[in-house]
Each structure stands twice: as C-alpha cells, then as structure tokens.
Design a protein around this motif. Structure first.
Motif, PDB file in Angstrom:
ATOM      1  N   GLU A 144     -25.566   6.204 -14.283  1.00 24.22           N
ATOM      2  CA  GLU A 144     -26.296   6.406 -15.540  1.00 24.22           C
ATOM      3  C   GLU A 144     -26.738   5.060 -16.114  1.00 24.22           C
ATOM      4  OE1 GLU A 144     -25.295   8.104 -19.948  1.00 24.22           O
ATOM      5  OE2 GLU A 144     -24.550   9.254 -18.240  1.00 24.22           O
ATOM      6  N   GLU A 145     -25.872   4.062 -16.020  1.00 22.34           N
ATOM      7  CA  GLU A 145     -26.224   2.728 -16.501  1.00 22.34           C
ATOM      8  C   GLU A 145     -27.371   2.142 -15.672  1.00 22.34           C
ATOM      9  OE1 GLU A 145     -24.050  -1.557 -17.456  1.00 22.34           O
ATOM     10  OE2 GLU A 145     -22.854   0.125 -16.738  1.00 22.34           O
ATOM     11  N   LEU A 146     -27.342   2.349 -14.352  1.00 21.00           N
ATOM     12  CA  LEU A 146     -28.428   1.887 -13.490  1.00 21.00           C
ATOM     13  C   LEU A 146     -29.740   2.515 -13.917  1.00 21.00           C
ATOM     14  CD1 LEU A 146     -28.529   1.218  -9.785  1.00 21.00           C
ATOM     15  CD2 LEU A 146     -30.010   3.017 -10.604  1.00 21.00           C
ATOM     16  N   VAL A 152     -23.434  -6.790  -2.070  1.00 18.36           N
ATOM     17  CA  VAL A 152     -24.484  -6.168  -2.864  1.00 18.36           C
ATOM     18  C   VAL A 152     -25.833  -6.518  -2.238  1.00 18.36           C
ATOM     19  CG1 VAL A 152     -25.643  -6.121  -5.105  1.00 18.36           C
ATOM     20  CG2 VAL A 152     -23.151  -6.274  -4.999  1.00 18.36           C
ATOM     21  N   ALA A 153     -26.617  -5.483  -1.937  1.00 19.62           N
ATOM     22  CA  ALA A 153     -27.983  -5.682  -1.472  1.00 19.62           C
ATOM     23  C   ALA A 153     -28.897  -4.840  -2.351  1.00 19.62           C
ATOM     24  CB  ALA A 153     -28.127  -5.267  -0.011  1.00 19.62           C
ATOM     25  N   LEU A 155     -24.927  -4.970 -13.528  1.00 14.55           N
ATOM     26  CA  LEU A 155     -24.068  -4.076 -12.756  1.00 14.55           C
ATOM     27  C   LEU A 155     -23.144  -4.759 -11.759  1.00 14.55           C
ATOM     28  CD1 LEU A 155     -26.592  -1.188 -11.998  1.00 14.55           C
ATOM     29  CD2 LEU A 155     -24.674  -1.128 -13.581  1.00 14.55           C
ATOM     30  N   ALA A 156     -23.580  -5.826 -11.133  1.00 16.71           N
ATOM     31  CA  ALA A 156     -22.771  -6.446 -10.089  1.00 16.71           C
ATOM     32  C   ALA A 156     -21.513  -7.043 -10.701  1.00 16.71           C
ATOM     33  CB  ALA A 156     -23.577  -7.508  -9.352  1.00 16.71           C
ATOM     34  N   GLU A 202     -23.835   0.367  -2.160  1.00 17.04           N
ATOM     35  CA  GLU A 202     -22.847   0.857  -3.126  1.00 17.04           C
ATOM     36  C   GLU A 202     -22.135  -0.270  -3.862  1.00 17.04           C
ATOM     37  OE1 GLU A 202     -20.421   0.198   0.572  1.00 17.04           O
ATOM     38  OE2 GLU A 202     -22.370   1.108   0.237  1.00 17.04           O
ATOM     39  N   GLY A 203     -22.169  -1.481  -3.316  1.00 14.42           N
ATOM     40  CA  GLY A 203     -21.535  -2.605  -3.998  1.00 14.42           C
ATOM     41  C   GLY A 203     -22.127  -2.881  -5.370  1.00 14.42           C
ATOM     42  N   LEU A 204     -23.363  -2.438  -5.598  1.00 17.28           N
ATOM     43  CA  LEU A 204     -24.000  -2.647  -6.904  1.00 17.28           C
ATOM     44  C   LEU A 204     -23.425  -1.710  -7.966  1.00 17.28           C
ATOM     45  CD1 LEU A 204     -26.228  -4.198  -8.470  1.00 17.28           C
ATOM     46  CD2 LEU A 204     -27.755  -2.305  -7.902  1.00 17.28           C
ATOM     47  N   VAL A 205     -23.078  -0.496  -7.588  1.00 17.77           N
ATOM     48  CA  VAL A 205     -22.682   0.497  -8.588  1.00 17.77           C
ATOM     49  C   VAL A 205     -21.203   0.889  -8.535  1.00 17.77           C
ATOM     50  CG1 VAL A 205     -24.977   1.480  -8.876  1.00 17.77           C
ATOM     51  CG2 VAL A 205     -23.470   2.400  -7.117  1.00 17.77           C
TER      52      VAL A 205
END
Length: 85
Positions: A39-41, A72-73, A63-64, A24-27
């Motif tokens: 949506e961006e992902l 982030v993984a 995104l990060a 979830e750290g990515l989004v």
C-alpha cells in the motif's frame, strides 16, 4: 533457473503507462506487514511525473530498509513513448 518452466502473459497498456518492476527486497521487511508495504508503494507512486528518476529515488528512499535485509532491484519504464530530442 535450470529446468523451470515459464509462461507468458500479454497485458495491453496505453502509451505513456509507467511500468514498475521490483524484487521483493524493496517491499519485504521483517518488522512490517507486506500488505502495508505494498500500500505504501502504491501511495509513493501516485501522481504523474515527467521524469522517472524521481519515483525511483522516492521508492528506494521510502521503502528500502537500511541496512538492506535483501537485494533490491528496481526498473521503471514508460511504455510506448518516444524520447524527446
């Protein structure tokens, strides 16, 4: 996770399908709506690419949050294809 139970789910995918797993750290970002980030992902992943390095870099760069607000993984794999030699 001690004591947590898990179930498995099988999902059929066609050879060549690209599987993207992320934390979830990515989004998740405090200042952004989660639905907009997802949506961006999806938008960043649209299109086919022969290399998996490009979408990985695109997702992290796009995104990060900087500085990171969470770990982030990211794992991207192409399913059921052999590596050309």
């Amino acid at each position: 996770m001690g004591g947590a139970s898990f179930t498995t789910t099988e999902v059929p995918v066609a050879p060549g399908t690209v599987l993207v797993l992320y934390t979830e750290g990515l989004v998740e970002a405090r200042e952004h709506d989660l639905d907009e980030r997802l949506e961006e992902l999806t938008h960043l992943l649209a299109g086919t690419r022969p290399s998996l390095d490009e979408p990985a870099g695109t997702l992290v760069d796009g995104l990060a949050p900087t500085p990171a607000q969470d770990d982030v993984a990211l794992l991207i794999a192409r399913v059921g294809t052999s590596i050309p030699r």
